[in-house]
Design a protein around this motif. Structure first.
Motif, PDB file in Angstrom:
ATOM      1  N   MET A  17       0.826  -1.197   0.000  1.00  0.00           N
ATOM      2  CA  MET A  17       0.000   0.000   0.000  1.00  0.00           C
ATOM      3  C   MET A  17       0.869   1.258   0.000  1.00  0.00           C
ATOM      4  SD  MET A  17      -3.044  -0.875  -0.336  1.00  0.00           S
ATOM      5  CE  MET A  17      -3.723   0.756  -0.123  1.00  0.00           C
ATOM      6  N   LEU A  18       2.004   1.192   0.690  1.00  0.00           N
ATOM      7  CA  LEU A  18       2.909   2.338   0.692  1.00  0.00           C
ATOM      8  C   LEU A  18       3.456   2.583  -0.719  1.00  0.00           C
ATOM      9  CD1 LEU A  18       4.526   4.503   2.183  1.00  0.00           C
ATOM     10  CD2 LEU A  18       6.258   2.748   2.656  1.00  0.00           C
ATOM     11  N   PHE A  19       3.906   1.505  -1.381  1.00  0.00           N
ATOM     12  CA  PHE A  19       4.422   1.647  -2.741  1.00  0.00           C
ATOM     13  C   PHE A  19       3.339   2.166  -3.682  1.00  0.00           C
ATOM     14  CE2 PHE A  19       7.930  -0.818  -1.184  1.00  0.00           C
ATOM     15  CZ  PHE A  19       8.986  -0.514  -2.021  1.00  0.00           C
ATOM     16  N   ILE A  20       2.142   1.600  -3.560  1.00  0.00           N
ATOM     17  CA  ILE A  20       1.037   2.023  -4.439  1.00  0.00           C
ATOM     18  C   ILE A  20       0.694   3.485  -4.185  1.00  0.00           C
ATOM     19  CG2 ILE A  20      -1.409   1.670  -4.959  1.00  0.00           C
ATOM     20  CD1 ILE A  20      -0.944  -1.312  -4.328  1.00  0.00           C
ATOM     21  N   PHE A  21       0.638   3.854  -2.929  1.00  0.00           N
ATOM     22  CA  PHE A  21       0.322   5.239  -2.597  1.00  0.00           C
ATOM     23  C   PHE A  21       1.377   6.194  -3.158  1.00  0.00           C
ATOM     24  CE2 PHE A  21       0.855   8.830   0.347  1.00  0.00           C
ATOM     25  CZ  PHE A  21      -0.401   9.418   0.237  1.00  0.00           C
ATOM     26  N   LEU A  22       2.642   5.833  -2.969  1.00  0.00           N
ATOM     27  CA  LEU A  22       3.709   6.682  -3.502  1.00  0.00           C
ATOM     28  C   LEU A  22       3.641   6.770  -5.031  1.00  0.00           C
ATOM     29  CD1 LEU A  22       6.746   5.559  -1.277  1.00  0.00           C
ATOM     30  CD2 LEU A  22       5.444   7.694  -1.111  1.00  0.00           C
ATOM     31  N   LEU A  23       3.357   5.618  -5.658  1.00  0.00           N
ATOM     32  CA  LEU A  23       3.267   5.621  -7.116  1.00  0.00           C
ATOM     33  C   LEU A  23       2.085   6.460  -7.586  1.00  0.00           C
ATOM     34  CD1 LEU A  23       4.276   4.566  -9.834  1.00  0.00           C
ATOM     35  CD2 LEU A  23       2.803   2.572  -9.526  1.00  0.00           C
ATOM     36  N   LEU A  24       0.933   6.308  -6.932  1.00  0.00           N
ATOM     37  CA  LEU A  24      -0.248   7.074  -7.323  1.00  0.00           C
ATOM     38  C   LEU A  24      -0.006   8.562  -7.136  1.00  0.00           C
ATOM     39  CD1 LEU A  24      -3.154   4.894  -5.890  1.00  0.00           C
ATOM     40  CD2 LEU A  24      -2.540   5.230  -8.285  1.00  0.00           C
ATOM     41  N   VAL A  25       0.605   8.927  -6.042  1.00  0.00           N
ATOM     42  CA  VAL A  25       0.888  10.351  -5.829  1.00  0.00           C
ATOM     43  C   VAL A  25       1.838  10.863  -6.909  1.00  0.00           C
ATOM     44  CG1 VAL A  25       1.995  11.991  -4.261  1.00  0.00           C
ATOM     45  CG2 VAL A  25       0.440  10.270  -3.349  1.00  0.00           C
ATOM     46  N   VAL A 182      -3.633  10.815 -23.018  1.00  0.00           N
ATOM     47  CA  VAL A 182      -4.031  10.545 -21.622  1.00  0.00           C
ATOM     48  C   VAL A 182      -4.330   9.061 -21.437  1.00  0.00           C
ATOM     49  CG1 VAL A 182      -5.806  10.952 -19.898  1.00  0.00           C
ATOM     50  CG2 VAL A 182      -4.824  12.882 -21.151  1.00  0.00           C
ATOM     51  N   LYS A 183      -5.020   8.475 -22.421  1.00  0.00           N
ATOM     52  CA  LYS A 183      -5.316   7.040 -22.327  1.00  0.00           C
ATOM     53  C   LYS A 183      -4.029   6.229 -22.293  1.00  0.00           C
ATOM     54  CE  LYS A 183      -9.813   7.212 -24.659  1.00  0.00           C
ATOM     55  NZ  LYS A 183     -10.601   6.770 -25.853  1.00  0.00           N
ATOM     56  N   ILE A 184      -3.095   6.601 -23.150  1.00  0.00           N
ATOM     57  CA  ILE A 184      -1.808   5.887 -23.156  1.00  0.00           C
ATOM     58  C   ILE A 184      -1.120   6.029 -21.783  1.00  0.00           C
ATOM     59  CG2 ILE A 184       0.494   5.845 -24.180  1.00  0.00           C
ATOM     60  CD1 ILE A 184      -0.805   6.753 -26.823  1.00  0.00           C
ATOM     61  N   PHE A 185      -1.197   7.278 -21.248  1.00  0.00           N
ATOM     62  CA  PHE A 185      -0.575   7.519 -19.942  1.00  0.00           C
ATOM     63  C   PHE A 185      -1.261   6.694 -18.849  1.00  0.00           C
ATOM     64  CE2 PHE A 185      -0.329   9.903 -15.970  1.00  0.00           C
ATOM     65  CZ  PHE A 185       1.036  10.035 -15.828  1.00  0.00           C
ATOM     66  N   LEU A 186      -2.606   6.652 -18.880  1.00  0.00           N
ATOM     67  CA  LEU A 186      -3.338   5.888 -17.867  1.00  0.00           C
ATOM     68  C   LEU A 186      -3.037   4.392 -17.990  1.00  0.00           C
ATOM     69  CD1 LEU A 186      -6.810   7.685 -17.841  1.00  0.00           C
ATOM     70  CD2 LEU A 186      -4.975   7.845 -16.144  1.00  0.00           C
ATOM     71  N   ASN A 187      -2.978   3.896 -19.226  1.00  0.00           N
ATOM     72  CA  ASN A 187      -2.653   2.478 -19.409  1.00  0.00           C
ATOM     73  C   ASN A 187      -1.247   2.173 -18.900  1.00  0.00           C
ATOM     74  OD1 ASN A 187      -5.140   1.887 -20.554  1.00  0.00           O
ATOM     75  ND2 ASN A 187      -4.453   2.363 -22.650  1.00  0.00           N
ATOM     76  N   ALA A 188      -0.342   3.085 -19.219  1.00  0.00           N
ATOM     77  CA  ALA A 188       1.032   2.891 -18.722  1.00  0.00           C
ATOM     78  C   ALA A 188       1.064   2.962 -17.219  1.00  0.00           C
ATOM     79  CB  ALA A 188       1.956   3.944 -19.338  1.00  0.00           C
ATOM     80  N   SER A 189       0.267   3.896 -16.650  1.00  0.00           N
ATOM     81  CA  SER A 189       0.215   4.019 -15.195  1.00  0.00           C
ATOM     82  C   SER A 189      -0.362   2.762 -14.553  1.00  0.00           C
ATOM     83  CB  SER A 189      -0.611   5.243 -14.791  1.00  0.00           C
ATOM     84  OG  SER A 189      -0.017   6.423 -15.294  1.00  0.00           O
ATOM     85  N   LEU A 190      -1.444   2.245 -15.176  1.00  0.00           N
ATOM     86  CA  LEU A 190      -2.049   1.024 -14.656  1.00  0.00           C
ATOM     87  C   LEU A 190      -1.069  -0.137 -14.713  1.00  0.00           C
ATOM     88  CD1 LEU A 190      -4.592  -0.347 -13.554  1.00  0.00           C
ATOM     89  CD2 LEU A 190      -5.295  -0.779 -15.917  1.00  0.00           C
ATOM     90  N   PHE A 191      -0.359  -0.232 -15.812  1.00  0.00           N
ATOM     91  CA  PHE A 191       0.645  -1.281 -15.937  1.00  0.00           C
ATOM     92  C   PHE A 191       1.745  -1.102 -14.881  1.00  0.00           C
ATOM     93  CE2 PHE A 191       4.618  -2.902 -17.819  1.00  0.00           C
ATOM     94  CZ  PHE A 191       4.265  -4.238 -18.003  1.00  0.00           C
ATOM     95  N   ALA A 192       2.133   0.174 -14.673  1.00  0.00           N
ATOM     96  CA  ALA A 192       3.160   0.453 -13.662  1.00  0.00           C
ATOM     97  C   ALA A 192       2.662   0.092 -12.268  1.00  0.00           C
ATOM     98  CB  ALA A 192       3.556   1.930 -13.722  1.00  0.00           C
ATOM     99  N   ILE A 193       1.360   0.358 -12.019  1.00  0.00           N
ATOM    100  CA  ILE A 193       0.795   0.009 -10.708  1.00  0.00           C
ATOM    101  C   ILE A 193       0.826  -1.496 -10.490  1.00  0.00           C
ATOM    102  CG2 ILE A 193      -1.346  -0.021  -9.382  1.00  0.00           C
ATOM    103  CD1 ILE A 193      -1.963   2.744 -10.507  1.00  0.00           C
ATOM    104  N   VAL A 194       0.431  -2.250 -11.538  1.00  0.00           N
ATOM    105  CA  VAL A 194       0.443  -3.718 -11.418  1.00  0.00           C
ATOM    106  C   VAL A 194       1.856  -4.219 -11.154  1.00  0.00           C
ATOM    107  CG1 VAL A 194       0.027  -5.876 -12.650  1.00  0.00           C
ATOM    108  CG2 VAL A 194      -1.617  -3.992 -12.841  1.00  0.00           C
ATOM    109  N   ILE A 195       2.812  -3.712 -11.941  1.00  0.00           N
ATOM    110  CA  ILE A 195       4.214  -4.110 -11.747  1.00  0.00           C
ATOM    111  C   ILE A 195       4.674  -3.730 -10.334  1.00  0.00           C
ATOM    112  CG2 ILE A 195       6.585  -3.744 -12.500  1.00  0.00           C
ATOM    113  CD1 ILE A 195       4.924  -5.454 -14.400  1.00  0.00           C
ATOM    114  N   THR A 196       4.241  -2.503  -9.906  1.00  0.00           N
ATOM    115  CA  THR A 196       4.635  -2.038  -8.569  1.00  0.00           C
ATOM    116  C   THR A 196       4.056  -2.941  -7.485  1.00  0.00           C
ATOM    117  OG1 THR A 196       4.730   0.236  -9.357  1.00  0.00           O
ATOM    118  CG2 THR A 196       4.547  -0.093  -6.978  1.00  0.00           C
ATOM    119  N   ILE A 197       2.780  -3.338  -7.647  1.00  0.00           N
ATOM    120  CA  ILE A 197       2.154  -4.222  -6.654  1.00  0.00           C
ATOM    121  C   ILE A 197       2.912  -5.539  -6.567  1.00  0.00           C
ATOM    122  CG2 ILE A 197       0.084  -5.569  -6.147  1.00  0.00           C
ATOM    123  CD1 ILE A 197      -1.565  -3.279  -7.298  1.00  0.00           C
TER     124      ILE A 197
END
Length: 615
Positions: A17-25, A182-197
């Protein structure tokens, strides 16, 4: 007890959750800045392109509109506008200074050419002579449109407005491009979140697993289990911590073994100490008490532990606990042993348990039983007092009569012999007492030797009684009518004794019986046999002995009736000597009595029966 950790409180949950929170911020900050900047740049570029197109168009139109031959102007304008058909240009209109539309690039709206424009933006541009640029939503197509209204100025007359260019472009393509980005950025962000998790879970497991093992080990150490070692996964801080805990486990184990050894040694010392030991906490509550202290105080261990030492030792009336801590003197404690028993006398030595910082953590009390010591000391004081008193009385008499003789009484033939007789009697009394004291001293020191021999107790007792029968026939007892009654066993009893010492004992008891028996009294003497003893008893019909005095009559210098006993010439040592003599023989002496009816003294001597042939 191990407390169960809630899933939300677990490090397995907190690290991801800490990693996800930091990544989301981070994504929020980066995305907001990036998209905002991208939108600004794209719109500015589009705007700048529109402005260039407007300026380029104005440069082409101004010479046409300024031409004096205005007949060809609409056609020329229309030809110029045809170059701007298609692309992002929705519609371009050229309006003259009078507000009439000179041309439009929209082929479907050619009918408006030559008509007067009703657009307010045209009127404002002609009036204010300034550009106007804004976006609006086309209600038909629902697209955003960038509208530019720019006045055209004459080249021959600076400042003169000769017309207006209206250019409308579809800017929705820019926003569509932004949306795609923006969609590309969100998809990349989602992928980054999954990798981060995934990485956070792996990292959290890599951190939490050693921590869980260290926690399990520390719990085991706390419960006294020092076996096993923590696995070291790497040479990082966690690895160093695990190695430190392994080292700590070894040292704690060694310290625990040393402490346990010392505790067992201390328990053994406390258990076998002849003195009682009590230890308290800083509030005075007993935490340690050894067996000897429990015995001395007459308590159960459960009754003592946890109770206040002030209450257990009954000190509350004399001291407070603070005063007890400050006292440097030993205390004498009197312990009530219950009804019918003598009180115990204890000496309490108190020592404060104090740390180097000055903090007082408790007190230790060492209890020593000084009952016998105090009894001996009291007996010594009584002995000195009694000896002093017993010697002082005859010495005073001797001194008084001697002084009277020195003053001239020796010249009186009637008085002088009486005085000399008193001096002789008192001297003999002192000699008897000193002889008795010397005999007791030898017995106490174990220097009195018995000259044992086998004696017929029947014959010895009869011989002594015959002698007292002769005494009763003397002038001193002739008028008292004493009688000695005999009740002796017919079986001959041979005992191994010192005949002189036993004779002295019996003589002493018989003399006491004669002293305290009334005139005409009967003294009953018995000799009997038990399975391992010969028992003699002598009963008189005298005044008897009170119950409270009966247990003390064998003590040195003890007299039931001191005045009467002293007047009869007793020293107060006869019964004490008799008891010591019989104890040397392995026997004993005791008495029973009823007041005003008489007393009975018993003498018991060891006896072993044997047949005549053995003798």
């Amino acid at each position: 007890m191990q407390k169960k950790i809630n899933g939300i409180q677990s490090i397995h949950f907190k690290i991801p959750m800490l990693f996800i929170f930091l990544l989301l911020v981070s994504l929020q900050i980066i995305g907001a800045y990036f998209i905002r900047q991208l939108e600004t740049d794209l719109i500015d570029n589009f705007d700048n392109q529109m402005s260039l197109n407007v300026r380029f168009l104005e440069n082409s139109l101004v010479p046409v509109i300024e031409d004096e031959d205005q007949s060809e102007t609409p056609a020329t304008v229309q030809n110029i506008l045809e170059d701007y058909i298609g692309g992002d240009f929705l519609e371009i209109q050229v309006v003259d200074a009078e507000g009439y539309i000179l041309g439009t690039n929209d082929q479907t709206r050619q009918s408006v050419v030559g008509t007067k424009s009703t657009d307010r933006d045209v009127q404002q541009a002609l009036l204010l002579e300034s550009d106007r640029k804004y976006q609006y939503v086309d209600e038909d197509r629902m697209d955003r449109v960038l509208k530019v209204v720019s006045p055209m100025f004459a080249t021959t007359s600076p400042g003169e407005v000769i017309g207006v260019v209206i250019m409308e472009s579809n800017i929705e393509t820019v926003y569509s491009q932004i949306s795609e980005i923006v969609k590309i950025f969100l998809n990349a962000s989602l992928f980054a979140i999954v990798i981060t998790i995934i990485l956070a879970i792996i990292i959290s497991q890599g951190i939490s697993k050693p921590i869980a093992e260290m926690r399990t080990k520390t719990l085991a150490i706390a419960q006294g289990d020092y076996s096993g070692r923590i696995r070291i996964y790497g040479n990082d801080e966690l690895g160093q911590l695990a190695d430190t805990i392994n080292d700590l486990s070894t040292k704690v184990k060694e310290a625990q073994e040393t402490t346990e050894s010392e505790r067992q040694r201390l328990d053994s010392v406390l258990k076998h100490m002849s003195d009682g030991v009590i230890a308290t906490d800083r509030r005075g509550k007993i935490v340690i008490v050894n067996n000897r202290a429990v015995d001395l105080l007459g308590l159960n261990r459960e009754e003592a532990v946890g109770k206040s030492i002030m209450k257990v030792l009954d000190l509350s009336k004399e001291f407070t606990f603070r005063q007890l801590l400050e006292t440097n003197e030993d205390l004498i404690l009197h312990i009530d042993e219950g009804e019918g028993k003598a009180d115990s006398i204890l000496q309490g030595e108190f020592s404060v348990i104090q740390r180097d910082t000055g903090f007082i953590s408790g007190v230790v009390c060492v209890l020593t039983d000084i009952t016998e010591q105090e009894k001996v000391e009291q007996e010594r004081r009584n002995f000195v007092s009694n000896v002093s008193h017993e010697l002082r009385t005859p010495l005073t008499s001797v001194k008084s009569y001697t002084e009277s003789l020195q003053d001239g009484a020796w010249k009186d033939p009637d008085i002088a012999p009486q005085f000399l007789q008193v001096i002789s009697t008192e001297t003999e009394r002192m000699i008897r007492m000193i002889t008795d004291l010397l005999n007791l001293s030898r017995m106490d020191q174990g220097k009195l030797q018995l000259e044992r021999e086998y004696v017929s107790m029947n014959d010895l007792f009869s011989h002594i009684l015959d002698r007292f029968d002769m005494v009763l026939q003397s002038e001193a007892y002739r008028n008292k009518n004493y009688k000695i009654q005999r009740d002796l066993t017919q079986r001959t009893l041979w005992v191994d004794i010192d005949q002189d010492k036993v004779t002295q004992v019996i003589d002493n008891i018989m003399n006491n019986a004669l002293k305290y028996s009334p005139d005409g009294g009967t003294i009953t003497c018995r000799l009997m046999e038990t399975h391992n003893s010969v028992v003699l008893s002598i009963t008189d019909e005298g005044m008897g002995i009170p119950r409270k005095d009966l247990q003390h009559i064998f003590e040195r210098f003890y007299r039931v009736d001191k005045a009467r006993a002293r007047s009869m010439g007793g020293t107060g040592l006869g019964l004490a000597i008799s008891r010591e003599v019989l104890m040397l023989h392995g026997g004993r002496i005791w008495a029973t009595s009823v007041e005003n009816k008489g007393s009975t003294f018993f003498i018991s001597l060891p006896y072993e029966s044997f047949e005549e042939e053995e003798w």
